[in-house]
Design a protein around this motif. Structure first.
Motif, PDB file in Angstrom:
ATOM      1  N   LYS A 186       4.223 -19.654  17.102  1.00  0.00           N
ATOM      2  CA  LYS A 186       3.380 -20.799  16.770  1.00  0.00           C
ATOM      3  C   LYS A 186       3.502 -21.790  17.696  1.00  0.00           C
ATOM      4  N   LYS A 187       4.802 -22.241  18.197  1.00  0.00           N
ATOM      5  CA  LYS A 187       5.128 -23.384  18.909  1.00  0.00           C
ATOM      6  C   LYS A 187       4.320 -23.018  20.187  1.00  0.00           C
ATOM      7  N   GLN A 188       4.550 -21.779  20.957  1.00  0.00           N
ATOM      8  CA  GLN A 188       3.878 -21.319  22.281  1.00  0.00           C
ATOM      9  C   GLN A 188       2.402 -21.527  22.037  1.00  0.00           C
ATOM     10  N   TYR A 189       1.947 -21.147  21.072  1.00  0.00           N
ATOM     11  CA  TYR A 189       0.409 -21.085  20.755  1.00  0.00           C
ATOM     12  C   TYR A 189       0.045 -22.483  21.052  1.00  0.00           C
ATOM     13  N   PHE A 190       0.609 -23.617  20.207  1.00  0.00           N
ATOM     14  CA  PHE A 190       0.047 -25.216  20.202  1.00  0.00           C
ATOM     15  C   PHE A 190       0.884 -25.731  21.633  1.00  0.00           C
ATOM     16  N   ASP A 191       1.547 -25.209  22.431  1.00  0.00           N
ATOM     17  CA  ASP A 191       1.986 -25.729  23.510  1.00  0.00           C
ATOM     18  C   ASP A 191       0.944 -25.502  24.364  1.00  0.00           C
ATOM     19  N   GLU A 192       0.453 -24.405  24.347  1.00  0.00           N
ATOM     20  CA  GLU A 192      -0.569 -23.916  25.475  1.00  0.00           C
ATOM     21  C   GLU A 192      -1.939 -24.178  25.247  1.00  0.00           C
ATOM     22  N   LYS A 193      -2.180 -24.778  23.872  1.00  0.00           N
ATOM     23  CA  LYS A 193      -3.561 -25.598  23.673  1.00  0.00           C
ATOM     24  C   LYS A 193      -3.570 -26.774  24.394  1.00  0.00           C
ATOM     25  N   GLU A 194      -2.330 -27.619  24.412  1.00  0.00           N
ATOM     26  CA  GLU A 194      -2.457 -28.826  25.115  1.00  0.00           C
ATOM     27  C   GLU A 194      -2.814 -28.854  26.518  1.00  0.00           C
TER      28      GLU A 194
ATOM     29  N   TRP B  53       0.886  -1.148  -0.049  1.00  0.00           N
ATOM     30  CA  TRP B  53      -0.252  -0.178   0.172  1.00  0.00           C
ATOM     31  C   TRP B  53       0.908   1.256  -0.203  1.00  0.00           C
ATOM     32  N   ASN B  54       0.444   2.134  -0.883  1.00  0.00           N
ATOM     33  CA  ASN B  54       1.269   3.418  -0.979  1.00  0.00           C
ATOM     34  C   ASN B  54       2.728   3.607  -1.029  1.00  0.00           C
ATOM     35  N   GLY B  55       3.233   2.550  -1.691  1.00  0.00           N
ATOM     36  CA  GLY B  55       4.725   2.073  -1.759  1.00  0.00           C
ATOM     37  C   GLY B  55       5.100   1.516  -0.794  1.00  0.00           C
ATOM     38  N   ASN B  56       4.524   0.985   0.321  1.00  0.00           N
ATOM     39  CA  ASN B  56       5.251   0.329   1.521  1.00  0.00           C
ATOM     40  C   ASN B  56       4.564  -1.132   1.269  1.00  0.00           C
ATOM     41  N   ILE B  57       5.348  -2.121   2.157  1.00  0.00           N
ATOM     42  CA  ILE B  57       5.213  -3.493   2.028  1.00  0.00           C
ATOM     43  C   ILE B  57       4.955  -3.962   3.378  1.00  0.00           C
ATOM     44  N   TYR B  58       3.811  -4.754   3.925  1.00  0.00           N
ATOM     45  CA  TYR B  58       3.810  -5.111   5.123  1.00  0.00           C
ATOM     46  C   TYR B  58       3.381  -6.574   4.943  1.00  0.00           C
ATOM     47  N   ARG B  59       3.961  -7.292   6.100  1.00  0.00           N
ATOM     48  CA  ARG B  59       3.726  -8.766   6.185  1.00  0.00           C
ATOM     49  C   ARG B  59       3.205  -8.956   7.614  1.00  0.00           C
ATOM     50  N   ILE B  60       2.160 -10.000   7.459  1.00  0.00           N
ATOM     51  CA  ILE B  60       1.515 -10.690   8.803  1.00  0.00           C
ATOM     52  C   ILE B  60       1.860 -12.161   8.971  1.00  0.00           C
ATOM     53  N   PHE B  61       2.429 -12.610   9.659  1.00  0.00           N
ATOM     54  CA  PHE B  61       2.535 -13.890  10.028  1.00  0.00           C
ATOM     55  C   PHE B  61       1.345 -14.809  10.296  1.00  0.00           C
ATOM     56  N   PHE B  62       0.988 -16.014  10.008  1.00  0.00           N
ATOM     57  CA  PHE B  62      -0.158 -16.717  10.685  1.00  0.00           C
ATOM     58  C   PHE B  62       0.114 -18.316  10.322  1.00  0.00           C
ATOM     59  N   CYS B  63      -0.858 -18.925  11.122  1.00  0.00           N
ATOM     60  CA  CYS B  63      -0.764 -20.224  10.763  1.00  0.00           C
ATOM     61  C   CYS B  63      -2.246 -20.794  10.771  1.00  0.00           C
ATOM     62  N   PHE B  64      -2.754 -22.067  10.192  1.00  0.00           N
ATOM     63  CA  PHE B  64      -3.972 -22.592  10.550  1.00  0.00           C
ATOM     64  C   PHE B  64      -4.136 -23.456  11.586  1.00  0.00           C
ATOM     65  N   ASP B  65      -5.464 -23.647  12.243  1.00  0.00           N
ATOM     66  CA  ASP B  65      -5.517 -24.351  13.451  1.00  0.00           C
ATOM     67  C   ASP B  65      -6.944 -25.000  12.995  1.00  0.00           C
ATOM     68  N   CYS B  66      -6.988 -26.112  12.939  1.00  0.00           N
ATOM     69  CA  CYS B  66      -8.438 -27.039  12.982  1.00  0.00           C
ATOM     70  C   CYS B  66      -9.105 -26.699  11.484  1.00  0.00           C
ATOM     71  N   GLY B  67      -8.107 -26.246  10.603  1.00  0.00           N
ATOM     72  CA  GLY B  67      -8.557 -26.061   9.249  1.00  0.00           C
ATOM     73  C   GLY B  67      -9.277 -24.786   8.937  1.00  0.00           C
ATOM     74  N   ASN B  68     -10.052 -24.376   9.820  1.00  0.00           N
ATOM     75  CA  ASN B  68     -10.733 -23.010   9.415  1.00  0.00           C
ATOM     76  C   ASN B  68     -10.557 -21.961  10.522  1.00  0.00           C
ATOM     77  N   ILE B  69      -9.449 -21.940  11.491  1.00  0.00           N
ATOM     78  CA  ILE B  69      -9.031 -21.155  12.254  1.00  0.00           C
ATOM     79  C   ILE B  69      -7.826 -20.494  11.621  1.00  0.00           C
ATOM     80  N   VAL B  70      -7.836 -19.216  11.725  1.00  0.00           N
ATOM     81  CA  VAL B  70      -6.451 -18.341  11.452  1.00  0.00           C
ATOM     82  C   VAL B  70      -6.081 -18.073  12.496  1.00  0.00           C
TER      83      VAL B  70
END
Length: 126
Positions: A118-126, A76-93
Motif C-alpha cells: 500500500k505504501k509503495q502504491y501511494f508513493d508511486e502515485k505522487e 470455499w470447499n473447506g478452504n479459506i482465502y484472503r485478499i488484501f486491498f485498500c480504497f483509492d479516491c473512494g471508488n477504486i479498489v
C-alpha cells in the motif's frame, strides 16, 4: 410501492454501484494463478464482483484490518482465502497480496506485506 417496483429500484441501484478494481503489480495475479481448480477461481471472481458492485458488504466478506487495509474473505470447499486491498479516491479498489489461510489468526507477515505494498502504491502515485 409494489414489490415489482421495489425490485426494479434495487436492481437499478445495484447496477449503478460500480467500483473500479485494479491490481497493484503482480501480487494478486500470482495468487489467483496459484489457485488449483476453476471452481475456486470462480468463487474468488464472485467475491470480486461483490466488491465491485455492492455498496456495503457484510463482515462475513470484508473486514478492516489496519491502516486502511481490508481483507476480502472467501471460503470455499473447506478452504479459506484472503485478499488484501485498500480504497483509492473512494471508488477504486487496489488489490494487493492474497493467500490461503491455514491458521486461526491472519499471519502478521501477510498484513505487513499488504501495508508495504500500500505504501509503495501511494508513493508511486505522487
Amino acid at each position: 410501492m409494489s414489490r415489482n417496483v421495489a425490485q426494479v429500484i434495487n436492481f437499478i441501484y445495484f447496477c449503478a454501484m460500480s467500483r473500479k478494481i485494479i491490481a497493484y503489480k503482480h501480487y494478486y495475479e500470482d495468487f489467483f494463478n496459484s489457485l488449483k481448480d476453476e471452481a475456486t477461481k470462480e468463487k474468488v471472481l464472485y467475491g470480486m464482483l461483490m466488491l465491485k458492485t455492492m455498496d456495503r458488504l457484510p463482515a462475513k466478506f470484508v473486514k478492516s484490518i489496519e491502516d486502511g487495509i481490508y481483507e476480502l474473505r472467501i471460503e470455499w470447499n473447506g478452504n479459506i482465502y484472503r485478499i488484501f486491498f485498500c480504497f483509492d479516491c473512494g471508488n477504486i479498489v487496489v488489490l494487493f497480496n492474497g493467500f490461503q489461510k491455514k491458521t486461526q489468526k491472519t499471519p502478521r507477515k501477510e498484513i505487513e506485506k499488504a501495508k508495504k505494498l500500500k505504501k509503495q502504491y501511494f508513493d508511486e502515485k505522487e
